[in-house]
Design a protein around this motif. Structure first.
Motif, PDB file in Angstrom:
ATOM      1  N   PHE A  52      17.636  19.673  20.612  1.00 46.74           N
ATOM      2  CA  PHE A  52      16.727  18.768  19.798  1.00 46.74           C
ATOM      3  C   PHE A  52      17.060  17.426  19.833  1.00 46.74           C
ATOM      4  CE2 PHE A  52      16.664  16.556  15.571  1.00 46.74           C
ATOM      5  CZ  PHE A  52      15.409  16.734  15.502  1.00 46.74           C
ATOM      6  N   THR A  53      16.007  16.598  19.736  1.00 45.45           N
ATOM      7  CA  THR A  53      16.281  15.100  19.830  1.00 45.45           C
ATOM      8  C   THR A  53      15.300  14.698  19.154  1.00 45.45           C
ATOM      9  OG1 THR A  53      14.922  14.952  21.756  1.00 45.45           O
ATOM     10  CG2 THR A  53      17.063  14.859  22.191  1.00 45.45           C
ATOM     11  N   GLU A  54      15.700  13.597  18.102  1.00 42.00           N
ATOM     12  CA  GLU A  54      14.741  12.909  17.212  1.00 42.00           C
ATOM     13  C   GLU A  54      14.086  11.851  18.109  1.00 42.00           C
ATOM     14  OE1 GLU A  54      16.432  11.603  13.773  1.00 42.00           O
ATOM     15  OE2 GLU A  54      17.984  13.158  13.459  1.00 42.00           O
ATOM     16  N   LYS A  55      12.760  11.443  17.914  1.00 38.59           N
ATOM     17  CA  LYS A  55      12.152  10.599  18.263  1.00 38.59           C
ATOM     18  C   LYS A  55      12.461   9.389  17.862  1.00 38.59           C
ATOM     19  CE  LYS A  55       7.611   9.377  20.360  1.00 38.59           C
ATOM     20  NZ  LYS A  55       6.219   9.511  20.316  1.00 38.59           N
ATOM     21  N   PHE A  56      12.492   9.317  16.587  1.00 39.32           N
ATOM     22  CA  PHE A  56      12.882   8.038  15.940  1.00 39.32           C
ATOM     23  C   PHE A  56      14.061   8.395  14.848  1.00 39.32           C
ATOM     24  CE2 PHE A  56       8.025   8.465  16.300  1.00 39.32           C
ATOM     25  CZ  PHE A  56       7.719   7.455  17.090  1.00 39.32           C
ATOM     26  N   LYS A  57      14.713   7.075  14.544  1.00 36.95           N
ATOM     27  CA  LYS A  57      15.831   7.403  13.659  1.00 36.95           C
ATOM     28  C   LYS A  57      15.582   6.358  12.506  1.00 36.95           C
ATOM     29  CE  LYS A  57      18.916   7.340  17.490  1.00 36.95           C
ATOM     30  NZ  LYS A  57      18.275   7.339  18.703  1.00 36.95           N
ATOM     31  N   TYR A  69       5.489   0.463   9.655  1.00 39.78           N
ATOM     32  CA  TYR A  69       6.371   1.082   8.488  1.00 39.78           C
ATOM     33  C   TYR A  69       7.757   1.207   8.756  1.00 39.78           C
ATOM     34  CZ  TYR A  69       1.757   2.326   6.340  1.00 39.78           C
ATOM     35  OH  TYR A  69       0.490   2.256   5.924  1.00 39.78           O
ATOM     36  N   GLU A  70       8.788   1.511   7.936  1.00 41.96           N
ATOM     37  CA  GLU A  70      10.046   1.800   8.247  1.00 41.96           C
ATOM     38  C   GLU A  70      10.290   3.213   8.012  1.00 41.96           C
ATOM     39  OE1 GLU A  70      14.567   0.444   7.018  1.00 41.96           O
ATOM     40  OE2 GLU A  70      12.968  -0.612   6.241  1.00 41.96           O
ATOM     41  N   VAL A  71      11.055   3.904   9.052  1.00 39.66           N
ATOM     42  CA  VAL A  71      11.286   5.417   8.961  1.00 39.66           C
ATOM     43  C   VAL A  71      12.574   5.479   7.968  1.00 39.66           C
ATOM     44  CG1 VAL A  71      12.150   7.354  10.130  1.00 39.66           C
ATOM     45  CG2 VAL A  71      10.681   5.857  11.296  1.00 39.66           C
ATOM     46  N   VAL A  72      12.342   6.156   7.007  1.00 37.89           N
ATOM     47  CA  VAL A  72      13.207   6.423   5.861  1.00 37.89           C
ATOM     48  C   VAL A  72      13.986   7.818   5.975  1.00 37.89           C
ATOM     49  CG1 VAL A  72      12.805   4.410   4.599  1.00 37.89           C
ATOM     50  CG2 VAL A  72      11.627   6.712   4.126  1.00 37.89           C
ATOM     51  N   GLY A  73      13.257   8.755   6.438  1.00 38.16           N
ATOM     52  CA  GLY A  73      13.581  10.249   6.469  1.00 38.16           C
ATOM     53  C   GLY A  73      13.061  11.107   7.316  1.00 38.16           C
ATOM     54  N   ASP A  82       9.139  10.453   7.066  1.00 35.65           N
ATOM     55  CA  ASP A  82       8.807   9.836   5.895  1.00 35.65           C
ATOM     56  C   ASP A  82       8.934   8.188   6.057  1.00 35.65           C
ATOM     57  OD1 ASP A  82       8.869  12.434   4.613  1.00 35.65           O
ATOM     58  OD2 ASP A  82      11.055  12.199   3.979  1.00 35.65           O
ATOM     59  N   LEU A  83       8.129   7.618   5.801  1.00 40.01           N
ATOM     60  CA  LEU A  83       7.792   6.129   5.992  1.00 40.01           C
ATOM     61  C   LEU A  83       7.622   5.531   4.808  1.00 40.01           C
ATOM     62  CD1 LEU A  83       4.782   6.422   8.573  1.00 40.01           C
ATOM     63  CD2 LEU A  83       7.240   6.701   9.097  1.00 40.01           C
ATOM     64  N   CYS A  84       8.293   4.220   4.817  1.00 39.17           N
ATOM     65  CA  CYS A  84       8.419   3.447   3.805  1.00 39.17           C
ATOM     66  C   CYS A  84       7.805   1.786   4.107  1.00 39.17           C
ATOM     67  CB  CYS A  84       9.802   3.207   3.356  1.00 39.17           C
ATOM     68  SG  CYS A  84      10.375   3.272   1.523  1.00 39.17           S
ATOM     69  N   ALA A  92       5.549   4.966   1.712  1.00 34.56           N
ATOM     70  CA  ALA A  92       4.136   4.835   1.955  1.00 34.56           C
ATOM     71  C   ALA A  92       3.498   6.326   2.451  1.00 34.56           C
ATOM     72  CB  ALA A  92       4.227   3.805   3.117  1.00 34.56           C
ATOM     73  N   PHE A  93       4.076   6.860   3.058  1.00 31.26           N
ATOM     74  CA  PHE A  93       3.754   8.389   3.492  1.00 31.26           C
ATOM     75  C   PHE A  93       4.843   9.285   3.419  1.00 31.26           C
ATOM     76  CE2 PHE A  93       0.670   5.327   5.245  1.00 31.26           C
ATOM     77  CZ  PHE A  93      -0.605   6.259   4.902  1.00 31.26           C
ATOM     78  N   LYS A  94       4.689  10.452   3.292  1.00 34.82           N
ATOM     79  CA  LYS A  94       5.775  11.424   3.344  1.00 34.82           C
ATOM     80  C   LYS A  94       5.099  12.472   4.529  1.00 34.82           C
ATOM     81  CE  LYS A  94       8.538  11.293  -0.875  1.00 34.82           C
ATOM     82  NZ  LYS A  94       9.703  12.174  -0.971  1.00 34.82           N
ATOM     83  N   GLY A  95       6.199  12.921   5.606  1.00 32.01           N
ATOM     84  CA  GLY A  95       5.604  14.187   6.191  1.00 32.01           C
ATOM     85  C   GLY A  95       4.644  13.845   7.231  1.00 32.01           C
ATOM     86  N   VAL A  96       4.880  12.504   8.218  1.00 32.92           N
ATOM     87  CA  VAL A  96       3.978  12.269   9.032  1.00 32.92           C
ATOM     88  C   VAL A  96       4.282  12.875  10.344  1.00 32.92           C
ATOM     89  CG1 VAL A  96       2.836  10.446  10.330  1.00 32.92           C
ATOM     90  CG2 VAL A  96       3.141   9.956   7.902  1.00 32.92           C
ATOM     91  N   ALA A  97       3.576  13.531  10.996  1.00 30.50           N
ATOM     92  CA  ALA A  97       3.843  14.261  12.473  1.00 30.50           C
ATOM     93  C   ALA A  97       4.335  13.187  13.510  1.00 30.50           C
ATOM     94  CB  ALA A  97       2.968  14.922  12.943  1.00 30.50           C
ATOM     95  N   GLU A  98       5.323  13.292  14.258  1.00 30.00           N
ATOM     96  CA  GLU A  98       5.719  12.179  15.167  1.00 30.00           C
ATOM     97  C   GLU A  98       4.777  11.763  15.988  1.00 30.00           C
ATOM     98  OE1 GLU A  98       9.170  13.795  16.954  1.00 30.00           O
ATOM     99  OE2 GLU A  98       8.170  14.652  18.623  1.00 30.00           O
TER     100      GLU A  98
END
Length: 163
Positions: A52-57, A69-73, A82-84, A92-98
């Motif tokens: 597993f690797t996260e594309k964004f931190k 936006y900023e990644v917050v979760g 989750d984006l702020c 701003a949005f929750k649960g956006v696919a990478e």
């Protein structure tokens, strides 16, 4: 650091689908609870685990629908973010696919009035290009402020003529 995601519930080990295991001192443990170690897990068993690797931190800046936006979760199981709004705690949005997100970088520059300002790459590609070409593109606010001081010192010391 190696990370693995649990692909399905493993009742015997009290692991749930989507949980992340990290390797610490050659021993797998839960990312959210490092005290819970699993010395006898075969992480290469693709039936239960996958690398597993996260594309964004958290704290990364991403473009979604042409807005930054900023990644917050992050939701491990769904690989959704989750984006702020930037510099805000408002979601701003929750649960956006990478797959819908594109990473952008914040940079700093000096405005025509000598004010340190920030921008993100990709929002105005012509401005990005011009700022890089004229060496008015800084990765940190501190670097931009230091450049402003250098310019002011040149003007004050008479090394640079102004019109």
């Amino acid at each position: 650091m190696e990370k693995y995601i649990v692909k399905c519930d493993i009742k015997e080990l009290y692991l749930k689908k989507g949980e992340i295991l990290i390797i610490k001192n050659s021993v797998p443990c839960l990312a959210k609870n490092e005290e819970r170690k699993f010395p006898y897990i075969d992480l290469h068993n693709t039936k239960f685990f996958e690398p597993f690797t996260e594309k964004f931190k958290r704290g990364d800046y991403v473009k979604y629908e042409n807005i930054v936006y900023e990644v917050v979760g992050f939701d491990n199981g769904q690989k959704r973010y989750d984006l702020c709004f930037i510099d805000s705690n408002r979601f701003a949005f929750k649960g956006v696919a990478e797959k819908w997100l594109e990473k952008v970088e914040i940079y700093y520059f000096l405005s025509s009035k000598g004010v340190v300002q920030s921008a993100v790459t990709g929002k105005d590609e012509e401005a990005d290009k011009w700022r890089k070409l004229t060496n008015n593109f800084f990765t940190t606010k501190k670097c931009a402020q230091e450049e402003k001081i250098k310019i002011l010192n040149k003007v004050i010391n008479g090394k640079q003529k102004t019109n």
